[in-house]
Write an enzyme that holds these catalytic residues in place. Structure first.
Site, PDB file in Angstrom:
ATOM      1  N   GLY A  10       1.894  -2.030   4.837  1.00 12.98           N
ATOM      2  CA  GLY A  10       2.580  -2.551   6.016  1.00 12.98           C
ATOM      3  C   GLY A  10       3.318  -1.498   6.828  1.00 12.98           C
ATOM      4  N   LYS A 202      -4.213  -7.463   0.222  1.00  9.48           N
ATOM      5  CA  LYS A 202      -5.144  -6.443   0.725  1.00  9.48           C
ATOM      6  C   LYS A 202      -5.527  -5.404  -0.330  1.00  9.48           C
ATOM      7  CE  LYS A 202      -2.475  -2.533   1.768  1.00  9.48           C
ATOM      8  NZ  LYS A 202      -1.389  -2.848   0.875  1.00  9.48           N
TER       9      LYS A 202
END
Ligand code: ADP
Ligand code: MG
Length: 304
Positions: A10, A202
């Protein structure tokens, strides 16, 4: 050439305290993409990325008015593959031009679906925090280490639907951006793929892709240079080399929490046990150094 998957966390897009403006995201992408562009001279590259803040922001945007039709989570995940894919592509394009390799290297963002099990327990027990965090309690939100956040279901990735296409494109010299936000979650219903409301991890999706395309190296780029034992305590210890046997033991002992380091370690174990050669966890800034063996935590099946 070896195939390298780089999973961008992120903070490759939004750093703590930032509001995630387009300028901030483009600026933050410079460090990882510069290194990846250079590495594309030595490796076949697949870039994967998260979407927690972005998908949460899209949910809030559509909840802010009754005037527009609300889209289900799987369509919002698809939107984030487009927006983040575009930001990565344009940064990469500039870097390849700077290096003068833009005529040899192609790149493409692949809209990626990931099959999940409709009976995955995650649908009954949502765990994945997305969007902004709040200091005060909000209805339907849960308390995380970063404050009150919305949590959604995060089922396990079973299969990357576009793996064959991705493999073909790599052989044709394409740098591929795929599995964005963990992939668009779908269940297979006969011959039909049906989207489901969830956000897949992810790192686990990247490991699954690695298994399906026979990638050699999985590099997970986050905001810490190395994985630690007793993280956040005075007696913490950084790890340089870890075997999968030890990684499993540390995971059982609770060194890697479920919402952050846990799935990364599990992804590394899955990747190596399914035939991957090498896995590394390091910071966004040290991707290249880590591949040269000068930074990061390195994982392997055998003691070395
Ligand atoms: P990303 O957005 O890259 O997926 P996460 O926040 O999910 O990043 O995971 C990275 C975070 O994991 C680090 O910022 C660190 O605070 C936390 N963390 C938890 N346990 C550990 C550990 N044992 N070693 C290193 N970092 C850890
Ligand atoms: Mg994460």
């Amino acid at each position: 050439m070896k195939t390298l998957i780089v999973a961008l966390g992120g903070n490759a897009l939004i750093k703590p305290g930032e509001r995630g403006t387009p300028e901030q995201m483009i600026n933050n992408l410079q460090a990882p993409i510069k290194q990846i562009a250079k590495l594309s001279e030595e490796y076949n590259i697949v870039i994967t990325h998260g979407n927690g803040p972005q998908v949460g922001a899209l949910l809030l945007q559509q909840e802010a008015t009754e005037e527009i039709t609300r889209m289900p989570l799987q369509i919002l995940v698809a939107e984030t593959q487009g927006q983040i894919g575009f930001l990565i592509e344009s940064t990469l394009d500039e870097e390849l031009m700077r290096l003068g390799t833009d005529m040899e290297k192609y790149f493409l963002t692949v809209l990626t679906y990931v099959e999940v099990n409709p009976n995955d327990r995650a649908f009954i027990r949502p765990t994945k925090p997305i969007g902004p965090s709040y200091k005060r309690k909000r209805p339907g939100y849960v308390k995380t280490s970063k404050g009150w956040r919305r949590v959604v279901a995060s089922p396990k990735p079973l299969r990357i639907v576009q793996a064959r296409e991705i493999k073909k494109l790599i052989q044709e010299n394409f740098i591929i951006i795929s599995c964005g936000g963990g992939g668009i979650p779908v269940i297979k219903d006969g011959t039909h793929f049906q989207g489901v409301e969830a956000v897949i991890d992810k790192d686990l999706a990247s490991a699954k892709l690695g298994e399906q395309i026979n990638a050699d190296i999985l590099l997970i780029a986050t905001d810490v240079e190395k994985v630690a034992l007793n993280y956040g305590r005075v007696d913490y210890k950084y790890l340089d080399k870890v075997t999968t046997t030890d990684a499993k033991a540390y995971l059982r002992q609770g060194h890697f929490p479920p919402g952050s380091m846990g799935p990364k370690i599990q992804a590394v174990i899955n990747f190596l046990e399914s035939g991957g050669e090498q896995a590394i966890i390091t910071s966004i800034e040290k991707i290249k150094e880590a591949l040269e063996g000068k930074a990061g935590t390195h994982f392997s099946i055998e003691e070395n």
